[in-house]
Scaffold this active site. Structure first.
Site, PDB file in Angstrom:
ATOM      1  N   ARG A  58      -3.361 -10.280   0.085  1.00 15.34           N
ATOM      2  CA  ARG A  58      -4.798 -10.024   0.216  1.00 15.34           C
ATOM      3  C   ARG A  58      -5.631 -11.273  -0.061  1.00 15.34           C
ATOM      4  NH1 ARG A  58      -6.735  -4.284   0.114  1.00 15.34           N
ATOM      5  NH2 ARG A  58      -4.884  -3.169   0.728  1.00 15.34           N
ATOM      6  N   ARG A  62     -12.234  -9.313  -0.774  1.00 15.79           N
ATOM      7  CA  ARG A  62     -13.527  -9.134  -1.449  1.00 15.79           C
ATOM      8  C   ARG A  62     -13.787 -10.050  -2.628  1.00 15.79           C
ATOM      9  NH1 ARG A  62     -13.052  -2.787  -2.123  1.00 15.79           N
ATOM     10  NH2 ARG A  62     -10.880  -3.429  -2.098  1.00 15.79           N
ATOM     11  N   ARG A  71     -18.194 -10.020   6.234  1.00 16.33           N
ATOM     12  CA  ARG A  71     -18.116  -8.574   6.443  1.00 16.33           C
ATOM     13  C   ARG A  71     -19.516  -7.999   6.662  1.00 16.33           C
ATOM     14  NH1 ARG A  71     -16.237  -4.672   1.725  1.00 16.33           N
ATOM     15  NH2 ARG A  71     -18.242  -5.457   1.025  1.00 16.33           N
ATOM     16  N   ASP A 108      -5.519  -4.392   9.000  1.00 15.38           N
ATOM     17  CA  ASP A 108      -5.137  -3.399   7.993  1.00 15.38           C
ATOM     18  C   ASP A 108      -3.950  -2.594   8.498  1.00 15.38           C
ATOM     19  OD1 ASP A 108      -6.171  -2.333   5.301  1.00 15.38           O
ATOM     20  OD2 ASP A 108      -5.692  -0.530   6.420  1.00 15.38           O
ATOM     21  N   TYR A 185      -1.167   8.264   4.211  1.00 20.44           N
ATOM     22  CA  TYR A 185      -2.599   8.327   4.545  1.00 20.44           C
ATOM     23  C   TYR A 185      -2.848   9.321   5.688  1.00 20.44           C
ATOM     24  CZ  TYR A 185      -3.131   4.206   1.593  1.00 20.44           C
ATOM     25  OH  TYR A 185      -3.129   3.347   0.527  1.00 20.44           O
TER      26      TYR A 185
HETATM   27  O1  1CP Z   1      -5.477 -11.477   3.409  1.00 22.08           O
HETATM   28  C1  1CP Z   1      -4.979 -10.340   3.505  1.00 22.08           C
HETATM   29  O2  1CP Z   1      -3.854 -10.060   3.048  1.00 22.08           O
HETATM   30  C2  1CP Z   1      -5.831  -9.282   4.130  1.00 22.08           C
HETATM   31  C3  1CP Z   1      -5.170  -8.393   5.127  1.00 22.08           C
HETATM   32  C4  1CP Z   1      -4.863  -6.997   4.591  1.00 22.08           C
HETATM   33  C5  1CP Z   1      -3.589  -6.455   4.342  1.00 22.08           C
HETATM   34  C6  1CP Z   1      -2.249  -7.174   4.420  1.00 22.08           C
HETATM   35  C7  1CP Z   1      -5.801  -5.974   4.343  1.00 22.08           C
HETATM   36  C8  1CP Z   1      -7.263  -6.109   4.442  1.00 22.08           C
HETATM   37  N1  1CP Z   1      -5.119  -4.818   4.029  1.00 22.08           N
HETATM   38  C9  1CP Z   1      -3.771  -5.086   4.006  1.00 22.08           C
HETATM   39  C10 1CP Z   1      -2.668  -4.162   3.747  1.00 22.08           C
HETATM   40  C11 1CP Z   1      -2.933  -2.809   3.219  1.00 22.08           C
HETATM   41  N2  1CP Z   1      -3.986  -1.959   3.492  1.00 22.08           N
HETATM   42  C12 1CP Z   1      -2.033  -2.108   2.375  1.00 22.08           C
HETATM   43  C13 1CP Z   1      -0.683  -2.633   1.956  1.00 22.08           C
HETATM   44  C14 1CP Z   1      -0.762  -3.709   0.940  1.00 22.08           C
HETATM   45  C15 1CP Z   1      -1.251  -3.304  -0.417  1.00 22.08           C
HETATM   46  O3  1CP Z   1      -0.704  -2.355  -1.010  1.00 22.08           O
HETATM   47  O4  1CP Z   1      -2.171  -3.992  -0.902  1.00 22.08           O
HETATM   48  C16 1CP Z   1      -2.587  -0.845   2.101  1.00 22.08           C
HETATM   49  C17 1CP Z   1      -2.000   0.246   1.220  1.00 22.08           C
HETATM   50  C18 1CP Z   1      -3.825  -0.758   2.806  1.00 22.08           C
HETATM   51  C19 1CP Z   1      -4.735   0.413   2.874  1.00 22.08           C
HETATM   52  C20 1CP Z   1      -6.098   0.022   2.479  1.00 22.08           C
HETATM   53  N3  1CP Z   1      -6.998  -0.594   3.311  1.00 22.08           N
HETATM   54  C21 1CP Z   1      -6.659   0.081   1.197  1.00 22.08           C
HETATM   55  C22 1CP Z   1      -5.978   0.618  -0.066  1.00 22.08           C
HETATM   56  C23 1CP Z   1      -6.344   2.028  -0.316  1.00 22.08           C
HETATM   57  C24 1CP Z   1      -5.530   2.640  -1.442  1.00 22.08           C
HETATM   58  O5  1CP Z   1      -4.981   3.734  -1.228  1.00 22.08           O
HETATM   59  O6  1CP Z   1      -5.437   2.025  -2.531  1.00 22.08           O
HETATM   60  C25 1CP Z   1      -7.957  -0.472   1.278  1.00 22.08           C
HETATM   61  C26 1CP Z   1      -8.958  -0.608   0.172  1.00 22.08           C
HETATM   62  C27 1CP Z   1      -8.129  -0.905   2.618  1.00 22.08           C
HETATM   63  C28 1CP Z   1      -9.284  -1.665   3.176  1.00 22.08           C
HETATM   64  C29 1CP Z   1      -9.055  -3.128   3.207  1.00 22.08           C
HETATM   65  N4  1CP Z   1      -8.033  -3.735   3.922  1.00 22.08           N
HETATM   66  C30 1CP Z   1      -8.118  -5.103   3.786  1.00 22.08           C
HETATM   67  C31 1CP Z   1      -9.263  -5.377   2.961  1.00 22.08           C
HETATM   68  C32 1CP Z   1      -9.766  -6.752   2.583  1.00 22.08           C
HETATM   69  C33 1CP Z   1      -9.830  -4.144   2.600  1.00 22.08           C
HETATM   70  C34 1CP Z   1     -11.079  -3.937   1.757  1.00 22.08           C
HETATM   71  C35 1CP Z   1     -12.155  -3.513   2.683  1.00 22.08           C
HETATM   72  C36 1CP Z   1     -13.494  -4.047   2.311  1.00 22.08           C
HETATM   73  O7  1CP Z   1     -13.850  -5.174   2.730  1.00 22.08           O
HETATM   74  O8  1CP Z   1     -14.236  -3.327   1.622  1.00 22.08           O
END
Ligand code: 1CP
Length: 385
Positions: A58, A62, A71, A108, A185
């Site tokens: 990640r 944020r 964003r 994502d 999900y």
């Molecule tokens: O630089 C990077 O790595 C960003 C790319 C990335 C990746 C690899 C994002 C952006 N998401 C992910 C993978 C991801 N998404 C996972 C697997 C990795 C992990 O466990 O961290 C999972 C479970 C998700 C699902 C997801 N999408 C969540 C988690 C929800 C939960 O159940 O805890 C969230 C918050 C998102 C949104 C998201 N995806 C990525 C970002 C930066 C965000 C935040 C969105 C925002 O800007 O508000």
């Protein structure tokens, strides 16, 4: 699964295998210019490197003010993912700040079920949600396997844009979620602590859950291979929730579907290997089973020492990890101590990629990430002599 469902899934898997063998026939063609920095790709293949490569799960996100600004410019998270120029911009942001050894596609894991028609949306302050979660055997049976080239074309455009922008400086990692993690999900309709609905499905109607895993696996193979054909140079499969299952159920539902993915992927492109990393958070001793899939590397979270993980996997795979992300809240000195401990735990020799044990959280001071990255550069060469 009914017999006709099984036939459909078999046909899809056959079709994918045919296409993979066609593509394999073309491998080695069009070798691109050598990378300026290929430490990540070498370490993932357990080849010698002068120091341990480092990237951060990640890393675009944020905790960076410039990410929040982009964003806001996009409007919301999904609009950012669907805009290849802006997705490229946020992919590049951490690389401008830190001496990282890889870029990771900004996207994502939930784009796949969105393309399957479930209607992904994000409510501010809350996690991801689906308008149409899957609950019944009939809904799973009727779930379409999408044509990824259309519905996920924006991801492949982003991959091509990022490769152009990177211009051979660093490798680009593509990724997807594991079918089990994505499935949680899809069935729960959003984030869930207990995973009660999908666990009930596993118990009451395992055939339907297997059918769902097969459909997501088939789609994910197409999706990851299209990322490789668009320019991704390594692949990571995120299984964030696999360890919520008892070991037998983990093997049956999560690991079995990741095995199908590993078997279906393009493993060489542009004249070199495309390494595959599997990451089940909290895997512990299950790392041994994961290493047997034929993947190249395993992500390890901070609850397993790398020395122990190395013993579990017998040096058959490279290991990526595993600093506790909470360490980044501590002082620079404590962060440096944490880096030293992780390097020492892996020990001598190739096959280690430094990373956190899970994603960086939004509250982290960006300067602390610089302390981590610089410490890996400074302290790791002595493990590679
Ligand atoms: O630089 C990077 O790595 C960003 C790319 C990335 C990746 C690899 C994002 C952006 N998401 C992910 C993978 C991801 N998404 C996972 C697997 C990795 C992990 O466990 O961290 C999972 C479970 C998700 C699902 C997801 N999408 C969540 C988690 C929800 C939960 O159940 O805890 C969230 C918050 C998102 C949104 C998201 N995806 C990525 C970002 C930066 C965000 C935040 C969105 C925002 O800007 O508000």
């Amino acid at each position: 699964m009914t017999e006709s469902d099984e036939n459909i899934v078999d046909r899809i898997v056959d079709r994918i295998s045919d296409r993979v063998s066609d593509r394999k026939g073309q491998e080695g063609q069009g070798a691109a210019k050598a990378l300026d920095n290929d430490l990540l790709l070498r370490a993932l293949m357990r080849e010698p490197v002068p120091r341990t490569p480092v990237w951060i799960m990640r890393q675009a996100g944020r905790y960076l003010p410039e990410y929040r600004a982009t964003r806001a410019e996009a409007g919301d998270f999904m609009s950012l993912c669907k805009n290849p120029e802006l997705a490229c911009e946020v992919t590049m942001q951490p690389l401008r700040r830190y001496a990282l050894d890889a870029a990771i596609l900004f996207s994502d894991i939930l784009t796949v079920p969105d393309a399957m028609g479930l209607g992904l949306y994000f409510e501010t302050g809350e996690g991801p949600k689906f308008e149409r979660p899957l609950r019944t055997a009939a809904e799973i049976r009727n779930l379409p396997i999408p044509d990824v080239s259309g519905s996920l074309g924006y991801v492949f455009d982003a991959v091509r844009t990022i490769r152009r922008e990177l211009d051979g400086r660093l490798p680009l990692i593509g990724f997807a979620g594991s079918p089990w993690t994505v499935g949680t999900y899809m069935v729960e309709g959003g984030s869930s602590r207990e995973l009660g609905t999908i666990k009930a499905l596993a118990k009451d109607d395992p055939a339907s859950l297997s059918a769902l895993m097969d459909k997501v696996a088939a789609t994910t193979i197409e999706y990851l291979n299209a990322q490789v054909e668009s320019g991704a140079q390594a692949l990571m499969v995120f299984d964030t929730w696999g360890a919520a299952l008892a070991p037998d159920d983990y093997r049956r539902f999560s690991l079995a579907s990741m095995q199908k993915i590993v078997d279906g992927l393009i493993r060489e492109r542009e004249g070199r290997a495309v390494p595959v990393i599997l990451f089940t958070k909290g895997a512990g001793p299950l790392l041994t089973d994961m290493a047997a899939t034929g993947c190249d590397a395993l992500g390890v979270d901070w609850t397993t020492d790398l020395s122990r993980a190395r013993a579990y996997t017998g040096d058959r795979v490279a290991l990526q990890g595993n600093l506790d992300p909470a360490t980044l809240r501590e002082s620079p000195e404590t962060i440096r101590e944490g880096v030293a401990r992780v390097l020492e735990s892996y020990g001598d020799g190739p096959g280690h990629v430094f990373n956190l044990g899970h994603g960086i959280t939004p509250d982290i001071d960006p300067d602390h990430v610089g302390v981590l990255v610089d410490a890996v550069h400074e302290m790791s060469p002595r493990y590679h002599r």
